[in-house]
Design a protein around this motif. Structure first.
Motif, PDB file in Angstrom:
ATOM      1  N   LEU A 283       0.809  -1.210   0.000  1.00 65.34           N
ATOM      2  CA  LEU A 283       0.000   0.000   0.000  1.00 65.34           C
ATOM      3  C   LEU A 283       0.842   1.260   0.000  1.00 65.34           C
ATOM      4  O   LEU A 283       0.455   2.273  -0.579  1.00 65.34           O
ATOM      5  CB  LEU A 283      -0.938  -0.011   1.211  1.00 65.34           C
ATOM      6  N   TRP A 284       2.000   1.213   0.669  1.00 64.58           N
ATOM      7  CA  TRP A 284       2.828   2.412   0.725  1.00 64.58           C
ATOM      8  C   TRP A 284       3.361   2.809  -0.651  1.00 64.58           C
ATOM      9  O   TRP A 284       3.766   3.941  -0.861  1.00 64.58           O
ATOM     10  CB  TRP A 284       3.970   2.235   1.716  1.00 64.58           C
ATOM     11  N   LYS A 285       3.322   1.891  -1.599  1.00 66.66           N
ATOM     12  CA  LYS A 285       3.775   2.215  -2.953  1.00 66.66           C
ATOM     13  C   LYS A 285       2.650   2.785  -3.818  1.00 66.66           C
ATOM     14  O   LYS A 285       2.905   3.602  -4.700  1.00 66.66           O
ATOM     15  CB  LYS A 285       4.311   0.965  -3.652  1.00 66.66           C
ATOM     16  N   VAL A 286       1.422   2.338  -3.602  1.00 68.71           N
ATOM     17  CA  VAL A 286       0.360   2.609  -4.579  1.00 68.71           C
ATOM     18  C   VAL A 286      -0.878   3.261  -3.982  1.00 68.71           C
ATOM     19  O   VAL A 286      -1.915   3.319  -4.642  1.00 68.71           O
ATOM     20  CB  VAL A 286      -0.043   1.295  -5.295  1.00 68.71           C
ATOM     21  N   SER A 287      -0.821   3.765  -2.760  1.00 68.64           N
ATOM     22  CA  SER A 287      -2.037   4.292  -2.128  1.00 68.64           C
ATOM     23  C   SER A 287      -2.623   5.460  -2.918  1.00 68.64           C
ATOM     24  O   SER A 287      -3.853   5.571  -3.053  1.00 68.64           O
ATOM     25  CB  SER A 287      -1.759   4.708  -0.681  1.00 68.64           C
ATOM     26  N   GLU A 288      -1.776   6.346  -3.466  1.00 63.95           N
ATOM     27  CA  GLU A 288      -2.295   7.467  -4.243  1.00 63.95           C
ATOM     28  C   GLU A 288      -2.972   6.981  -5.514  1.00 63.95           C
ATOM     29  O   GLU A 288      -4.016   7.511  -5.927  1.00 63.95           O
ATOM     30  CB  GLU A 288      -1.163   8.447  -4.585  1.00 63.95           C
ATOM     31  N   ARG A 289      -2.411   5.951  -6.135  1.00 64.33           N
ATOM     32  CA  ARG A 289      -3.010   5.418  -7.360  1.00 64.33           C
ATOM     33  C   ARG A 289      -4.353   4.752  -7.049  1.00 64.33           C
ATOM     34  O   ARG A 289      -5.316   4.888  -7.801  1.00 64.33           O
ATOM     35  CB  ARG A 289      -2.065   4.420  -8.016  1.00 64.33           C
ATOM     36  N   LEU A 290      -4.424   4.042  -5.935  1.00 64.95           N
ATOM     37  CA  LEU A 290      -5.683   3.408  -5.553  1.00 64.95           C
ATOM     38  C   LEU A 290      -6.753   4.449  -5.241  1.00 64.95           C
ATOM     39  O   LEU A 290      -7.935   4.262  -5.549  1.00 64.95           O
ATOM     40  CB  LEU A 290      -5.462   2.500  -4.341  1.00 64.95           C
ATOM     41  N   SER A 291      -6.341   5.560  -4.644  1.00 59.59           N
ATOM     42  CA  SER A 291      -7.283   6.635  -4.366  1.00 59.59           C
ATOM     43  C   SER A 291      -7.881   7.168  -5.663  1.00 59.59           C
ATOM     44  O   SER A 291      -9.100   7.397  -5.760  1.00 59.59           O
ATOM     45  CB  SER A 291      -6.571   7.761  -3.601  1.00 59.59           C
ATOM     46  N   ARG A 292      -7.040   7.357  -6.682  1.00 56.34           N
ATOM     47  CA  ARG A 292      -7.542   7.817  -7.984  1.00 56.34           C
ATOM     48  C   ARG A 292      -8.493   6.795  -8.597  1.00 56.34           C
ATOM     49  O   ARG A 292      -9.498   7.149  -9.217  1.00 56.34           O
ATOM     50  CB  ARG A 292      -6.376   8.096  -8.929  1.00 56.34           C
ATOM     51  N   GLN A 293      -8.171   5.526  -8.428  1.00 60.67           N
ATOM     52  CA  GLN A 293      -9.028   4.485  -8.998  1.00 60.67           C
ATOM     53  C   GLN A 293     -10.416   4.496  -8.361  1.00 60.67           C
ATOM     54  O   GLN A 293     -11.417   4.306  -9.056  1.00 60.67           O
ATOM     55  CB  GLN A 293      -8.365   3.124  -8.814  1.00 60.67           C
ATOM     56  N   LEU A 294     -10.494   4.722  -7.050  1.00 60.10           N
ATOM     57  CA  LEU A 294     -11.800   4.796  -6.405  1.00 60.10           C
ATOM     58  C   LEU A 294     -12.639   5.931  -6.975  1.00 60.10           C
ATOM     59  O   LEU A 294     -13.854   5.804  -7.121  1.00 60.10           O
ATOM     60  CB  LEU A 294     -11.635   4.978  -4.892  1.00 60.10           C
ATOM     61  N   ARG A 295     -11.998   7.030  -7.314  1.00 57.44           N
ATOM     62  CA  ARG A 295     -12.738   8.154  -7.904  1.00 57.44           C
ATOM     63  C   ARG A 295     -13.309   7.780  -9.274  1.00 57.44           C
ATOM     64  O   ARG A 295     -14.338   8.293  -9.692  1.00 57.44           O
ATOM     65  CB  ARG A 295     -11.828   9.381  -8.024  1.00 57.44           C
ATOM     66  N   ASN A 296     -12.602   6.883  -9.968  1.00 58.95           N
ATOM     67  CA  ASN A 296     -13.023   6.517 -11.326  1.00 58.95           C
ATOM     68  C   ASN A 296     -14.145   5.480 -11.358  1.00 58.95           C
ATOM     69  O   ASN A 296     -14.741   5.254 -12.406  1.00 58.95           O
ATOM     70  CB  ASN A 296     -11.844   5.939 -12.111  1.00 58.95           C
ATOM     71  N   TRP A 297     -14.416   4.830 -10.217  1.00 54.27           N
ATOM     72  CA  TRP A 297     -15.301   3.666 -10.252  1.00 54.27           C
ATOM     73  C   TRP A 297     -16.420   3.751  -9.217  1.00 54.27           C
ATOM     74  O   TRP A 297     -16.302   3.231  -8.120  1.00 54.27           O
ATOM     75  CB  TRP A 297     -14.488   2.384 -10.033  1.00 54.27           C
ATOM     76  N   PRO A 298     -17.550   4.381  -9.556  1.00 53.76           N
ATOM     77  CA  PRO A 298     -18.733   4.332  -8.686  1.00 53.76           C
ATOM     78  C   PRO A 298     -19.208   2.873  -8.554  1.00 53.76           C
ATOM     79  O   PRO A 298     -18.901   2.026  -9.400  1.00 53.76           O
ATOM     80  CB  PRO A 298     -19.773   5.177  -9.440  1.00 53.76           C
ATOM     81  N   ALA A 299     -19.960   2.596  -7.518  1.00 50.12           N
ATOM     82  CA  ALA A 299     -20.376   1.219  -7.223  1.00 50.12           C
ATOM     83  C   ALA A 299     -21.095   0.569  -8.401  1.00 50.12           C
ATOM     84  O   ALA A 299     -20.833  -0.601  -8.743  1.00 50.12           O
ATOM     85  CB  ALA A 299     -21.263   1.209  -5.981  1.00 50.12           C
ATOM     86  N   LYS A 300     -21.995   1.287  -9.043  1.00 47.66           N
ATOM     87  CA  LYS A 300     -22.751   0.709 -10.152  1.00 47.66           C
ATOM     88  C   LYS A 300     -21.825   0.320 -11.290  1.00 47.66           C
ATOM     89  O   LYS A 300     -21.979  -0.744 -11.897  1.00 47.66           O
ATOM     90  CB  LYS A 300     -23.797   1.721 -10.639  1.00 47.66           C
ATOM     91  N   ARG A 301     -20.838   1.162 -11.580  1.00 43.56           N
ATOM     92  CA  ARG A 301     -19.915   0.878 -12.680  1.00 43.56           C
ATOM     93  C   ARG A 301     -19.008  -0.304 -12.353  1.00 43.56           C
ATOM     94  O   ARG A 301     -18.636  -1.089 -13.220  1.00 43.56           O
ATOM     95  CB  ARG A 301     -19.063   2.118 -12.985  1.00 43.56           C
ATOM     96  N   LEU A 302     -18.641  -0.455 -11.090  1.00 41.69           N
ATOM     97  CA  LEU A 302     -17.831  -1.605 -10.685  1.00 41.69           C
ATOM     98  C   LEU A 302     -18.585  -2.909 -10.941  1.00 41.69           C
ATOM     99  O   LEU A 302     -18.026  -3.877 -11.477  1.00 41.69           O
ATOM    100  CB  LEU A 302     -17.458  -1.503  -9.205  1.00 41.69           C
ATOM    101  N   ALA A 303     -19.850  -2.950 -10.558  1.00 43.46           N
ATOM    102  CA  ALA A 303     -20.645  -4.158 -10.771  1.00 43.46           C
ATOM    103  C   ALA A 303     -20.774  -4.467 -12.268  1.00 43.46           C
ATOM    104  O   ALA A 303     -20.645  -5.632 -12.687  1.00 43.46           O
ATOM    105  CB  ALA A 303     -22.027  -3.989 -10.140  1.00 43.46           C
ATOM    106  N   GLU A 304     -21.020  -3.443 -13.069  1.00 43.99           N
ATOM    107  CA  GLU A 304     -21.143  -3.647 -14.515  1.00 43.99           C
ATOM    108  C   GLU A 304     -19.826  -4.142 -15.112  1.00 43.99           C
ATOM    109  O   GLU A 304     -19.807  -5.028 -15.982  1.00 43.99           O
ATOM    110  CB  GLU A 304     -21.554  -2.340 -15.193  1.00 43.99           C
ATOM    111  N   ALA A 305     -18.714  -3.579 -14.643  1.00 44.57           N
ATOM    112  CA  ALA A 305     -17.403  -3.970 -15.167  1.00 44.57           C
ATOM    113  C   ALA A 305     -17.070  -5.419 -14.826  1.00 44.57           C
ATOM    114  O   ALA A 305     -16.531  -6.159 -15.663  1.00 44.57           O
ATOM    115  CB  ALA A 305     -16.326  -3.037 -14.620  1.00 44.57           C
TER     116      ALA A 305
END
Length: 350
Positions: A283-305
């Motif tokens: 996590l210490w390597k990628v926490s900022e990237r994971l934060s950006r990913q959460l912004r890109n993926w609302p719950a409905k879109r995650l289920a569809e994906a």
């Protein structure tokens, strides 16, 4: 008895003879296996010796309550101390280990390997309280521990490693201790006796490993980076990657995002949420990237994906079309959709 970091290294080299059994547990399964093998070799240098090794599973102990104690008390036909390995141990084995620790016979060393047992685990509590047992938690290395491990490995082999090479290794290794050790052993062979390693050496040796290619693809998809994804997919095709496991890895990553988003919404921190969701990287390597990913993926879109990826996996098995074409189209489509949803406003995940 819990072992802290200061005690661990010396214990792995020479376990206290009063310790009858050791429990290794945690999310870093590679570290669990690595520590188990290191402990095992203090008793049995040849871990395939059929006369001095009993290789058991948690399921076997549940089926036969006396098996563990019987194996631990048995004598080797060829002489010497025996090693008892128990893989996939869990709370269902607590009674068997309690019997062993309460009435221990023989001088065998028992090494139990388990997954990420919760704090309330009965098996954990048993090993923590017993004076003739030891317990070791195996979590992914943080940056300091990972660099120390890399330095120690090279120092033991009399190999000099440039600082920029060390930094590169720390950035690209570490999620699994066993895999890290394997990559470092390759570098030791590459450098040769009393050798030296520079940045280009380590980049050539591990920079294109399969695990890194898989992460590159999955993260580019989740971050909405079609250009980066296109290059990563091209490299994967050129190197003959199996694309069906890639689809499963992408589904798993989106499931982790889904669970983490729900936990963040309840007030948990980003790091705590991803740990609880089962994220296996550092996590210490990628926490900022994971934060950006959460912004890109609302719950409905995650289920569809995830549905789309499952459909693609089924097509790979039934349509006769090339798996790289099906998987590439599905993953690229998700990356393009994620880019279109990229939000410019501040987020609760930042």
């Amino acid at each position: 008895m819990k072992l802290n970091d200061r005690q661990l290294d010396s214990f792995l080299k020479s376990p206290d003879p009063a310790i009858k059994a050791v429990l290794l547990f945690g999310p870093d399964t590679g570290k669990v296996k690595d520590f188990a093998e290191r402990l095992g070799r203090t008793v049995l240098p040849d871990l395939s010796d059929p006369f001095r090794l009993a290789d058991l599973t948690g399921a076997q102990l549940r089926d036969d309550g006396a098996l563990l104690s019987d194996e631990a008390a048995a004598l080797s036909m060829t002489g010497g101390r025996r090693l008892i390995r128990v893989r996939d141990a869990g709370d269902g084995n607590t009674e068997a280990f309690s019997g062993l620790l309460t009435d221990s016979k023989g001088d065998s060393l028992v090494v139990a390997e388990a997954g990420n047992l919760p704090a309330g685990s009965k098996l954990r509590k048993l090993f923590e309280a017993a004076k003739n047992a030891a317990i070791v938690a195996c979590y992914a290395d943080d940056e300091r521990d990972l660099k120390n491990f890399i330095r120690q490995t090279f120092q033991q082999a009399n190999i000099r490693c440039a600082e920029e090479a060390l930094n590169f290794l720390a950035e690209h290794l570490g999620a699994d201790r066993m895999l890290t050790r394997m990559e470092l052993e390759k570098l030791v062979l590459y450098a040769g006796p009393v050798g030296a390693l520079g940045l280009e050496d380590v980049r050539a040796a591990i920079g294109d490993s399969a695990a890194l290619r898989l992460d590159d693809i999955v993260f580019a998809m989740a971050e909405g980076d079609p250009e980066g994804l296109d290059g990563a997919l091209a490299r994967a095709r050129a190197e003959g990657m199996n694309f069906q496991p890639l689809l499963r890895a992408a589904q798993q990553h989106l499931r982790v995002l889904q669970v983490a988003a729900e936990l963040v919404a309840t007030g948990q921190s980003l790091d705590a949420a991803f740990k609880a969701a089962g994220f296996r990287g550092l996590l210490w390597k990628v926490s900022e990237r994971l934060s950006r990913q959460l912004r890109n993926w609302p719950a409905k879109r995650l289920a569809e994906a995830m549905d789309r990826l499952m459909d693609a996996e089924m097509l790979c098995k039934t349509s006769g079309m090339p798996a790289d074409v099906i998987a590439g189209q599905a993953i690229m489509g998700l990356a393009i959709s994620a880019r279109a949803r990229t939000r410019q406003s501040p987020s609760v995940y930042g």
